[in-house]
Design a protein around this motif. Structure first.
Motif, PDB file in Angstrom:
ATOM      1  N   LEU A  16     -47.762  59.595   4.675  1.00 52.38           N
ATOM      2  CA  LEU A  16     -46.556  59.071   4.498  1.00 52.38           C
ATOM      3  C   LEU A  16     -45.543  59.519   3.437  1.00 52.38           C
ATOM      4  O   LEU A  16     -46.168  59.805   2.356  1.00 52.38           O
ATOM      5  CB  LEU A  16     -46.862  57.364   4.127  1.00 52.38           C
ATOM      6  N   TRP A  17     -44.319  59.568   3.459  1.00 57.93           N
ATOM      7  CA  TRP A  17     -43.487  60.150   2.578  1.00 57.93           C
ATOM      8  C   TRP A  17     -42.263  58.975   2.388  1.00 57.93           C
ATOM      9  O   TRP A  17     -41.981  58.278   3.445  1.00 57.93           O
ATOM     10  CB  TRP A  17     -42.668  61.336   3.067  1.00 57.93           C
ATOM     11  N   THR A  18     -41.446  59.133   1.372  1.00 56.26           N
ATOM     12  CA  THR A  18     -40.322  58.078   1.175  1.00 56.26           C
ATOM     13  C   THR A  18     -39.203  58.927   1.663  1.00 56.26           C
ATOM     14  O   THR A  18     -39.157  60.189   1.611  1.00 56.26           O
ATOM     15  CB  THR A  18     -40.043  57.871  -0.257  1.00 56.26           C
ATOM     16  N   ARG A  19     -38.261  58.418   2.002  1.00 53.71           N
ATOM     17  CA  ARG A  19     -36.815  59.005   2.666  1.00 53.71           C
ATOM     18  C   ARG A  19     -35.826  58.241   2.079  1.00 53.71           C
ATOM     19  O   ARG A  19     -35.863  56.828   2.064  1.00 53.71           O
ATOM     20  CB  ARG A  19     -36.858  58.670   4.078  1.00 53.71           C
ATOM     21  N   GLU A  20     -34.778  58.726   1.500  1.00 52.68           N
ATOM     22  CA  GLU A  20     -33.529  57.965   1.020  1.00 52.68           C
ATOM     23  C   GLU A  20     -32.871  56.979   1.900  1.00 52.68           C
ATOM     24  O   GLU A  20     -32.240  56.025   1.352  1.00 52.68           O
ATOM     25  CB  GLU A  20     -32.392  59.040   0.638  1.00 52.68           C
ATOM     26  N   THR A  21     -33.056  57.207   3.231  1.00 49.54           N
ATOM     27  CA  THR A  21     -32.384  56.438   4.337  1.00 49.54           C
ATOM     28  C   THR A  21     -33.351  55.020   4.795  1.00 49.54           C
ATOM     29  O   THR A  21     -32.813  54.290   5.353  1.00 49.54           O
ATOM     30  CB  THR A  21     -32.080  57.254   5.338  1.00 49.54           C
ATOM     31  N   GLU A  22     -34.355  55.151   4.290  1.00 47.09           N
ATOM     32  CA  GLU A  22     -35.213  53.926   4.893  1.00 47.09           C
ATOM     33  C   GLU A  22     -35.964  53.375   3.741  1.00 47.09           C
ATOM     34  O   GLU A  22     -36.375  54.153   2.806  1.00 47.09           O
ATOM     35  CB  GLU A  22     -36.300  54.500   5.966  1.00 47.09           C
ATOM     36  N   PRO A  23     -36.598  52.233   3.712  1.00 49.39           N
ATOM     37  CA  PRO A  23     -37.216  51.631   2.674  1.00 49.39           C
ATOM     38  C   PRO A  23     -38.703  51.743   2.800  1.00 49.39           C
ATOM     39  O   PRO A  23     -39.003  52.106   4.086  1.00 49.39           O
ATOM     40  CB  PRO A  23     -37.011  50.162   2.932  1.00 49.39           C
ATOM     41  N   GLY A  24     -39.452  52.064   1.655  1.00 51.50           N
ATOM     42  CA  GLY A  24     -40.866  52.405   1.533  1.00 51.50           C
ATOM     43  C   GLY A  24     -41.223  53.852   2.022  1.00 51.50           C
ATOM     44  O   GLY A  24     -40.614  54.870   1.838  1.00 51.50           O
ATOM     45  N   TYR A  25     -42.501  53.827   2.604  1.00 47.96           N
ATOM     46  CA  TYR A  25     -42.877  55.122   2.851  1.00 47.96           C
ATOM     47  C   TYR A  25     -43.340  55.257   4.451  1.00 47.96           C
ATOM     48  O   TYR A  25     -43.452  54.153   5.047  1.00 47.96           O
ATOM     49  CB  TYR A  25     -44.457  55.298   2.407  1.00 47.96           C
ATOM     50  N   THR A  26     -42.817  56.188   5.113  1.00 51.29           N
ATOM     51  CA  THR A  26     -42.783  56.241   6.497  1.00 51.29           C
ATOM     52  C   THR A  26     -43.531  57.869   6.850  1.00 51.29           C
ATOM     53  O   THR A  26     -43.638  58.620   6.057  1.00 51.29           O
ATOM     54  CB  THR A  26     -41.569  56.539   7.375  1.00 51.29           C
TER      55      THR A  26
END
Length: 186
Positions: A138-148
């Motif tokens: 799982l990674w973080t993305r600036e456009t989405e909350p949390g880790y995806t």
């Protein structure tokens, strides 16, 4: 309508849509004090409230001498911290022995969870490893909350999203490890 007139109209629509997308992203963020895991048709949410961690599958109290309660409404959770870098005990009848290493921007865990080899790490930008029967990238993305990213349990792999509230990061390392394993351990 001419293409000359269409340009400003499209810019206006794009700007208003971008504002809606931002509001939607913020609306999907979990409430304060909730750890969540979603994806693959499953959704798990745990609430941190004082010295309690609870949800539809978990009910655990953080006591001075350990973490006790139930998982899946029937299996016993009996964990105790040992020193600053270890958790011992059992979850659902399986032995748990987790060794913790914490640095300025990471948390690394190795050992057994519910009798299964487990090894994972958490940074501000990434969660990766094996917790019980499930593996995660799982990674973080600036456009989405949390880790995806991805989660694989048994034979199936699917998209997953994990969110961790501010209250999670304020807890001691051993409590954070207990919360993560109870949320993610399958």
């Amino acid at each position: 309508m001419t293409s000359k007139a269409l340009g400003p109209l499209l810019l206006t629509i794009a700007a208003s849509t971008a504002g809606c997308a931002t509001a939607g992203t913020q609306a999907r963020a979990p409430g304060e004090g909730h750890l969540t895991l979603t994806g693959g048709g499953a959704a798990h949410q745990l609430k941190i409230e004082g010295r309690e961690l609870y949800g539809s599958r978990v009910n655990v109290s953080f006591l001075p001498d350990g973490y006790r309660g139930t998982i899946d409404n029937k299996h016993i959770v009996d964990l105790r911290p040992e020193g600053e870098d270890k958790i011992l005990g059992s979850v659902a009848g399986g032995p748990t022995e987790l060794y913790i290493e914490e640095g300025p921007s990471f948390l690394r865990v190795r050992g057994l969870y519910r009798g299964r080899v487990s090894s994972f790490f958490l940074t501000p930008n990434r969660f990766q490893g094996l917790v019980g029967d499930c593996s995660y990238t799982l990674w973080t993305r600036e456009t989405e909350p949390g880790y995806t990213g991805g989660r694989a349990c048994g034979r199936g792999a699917h998209f997953a999203r994990m969110t961790l509230p501010t209250a999670f990061h304020e807890r001691p390392a051993q409590e954070r490890v207990a919360m993560l394993t109870l949320l993610l351990g399958g």
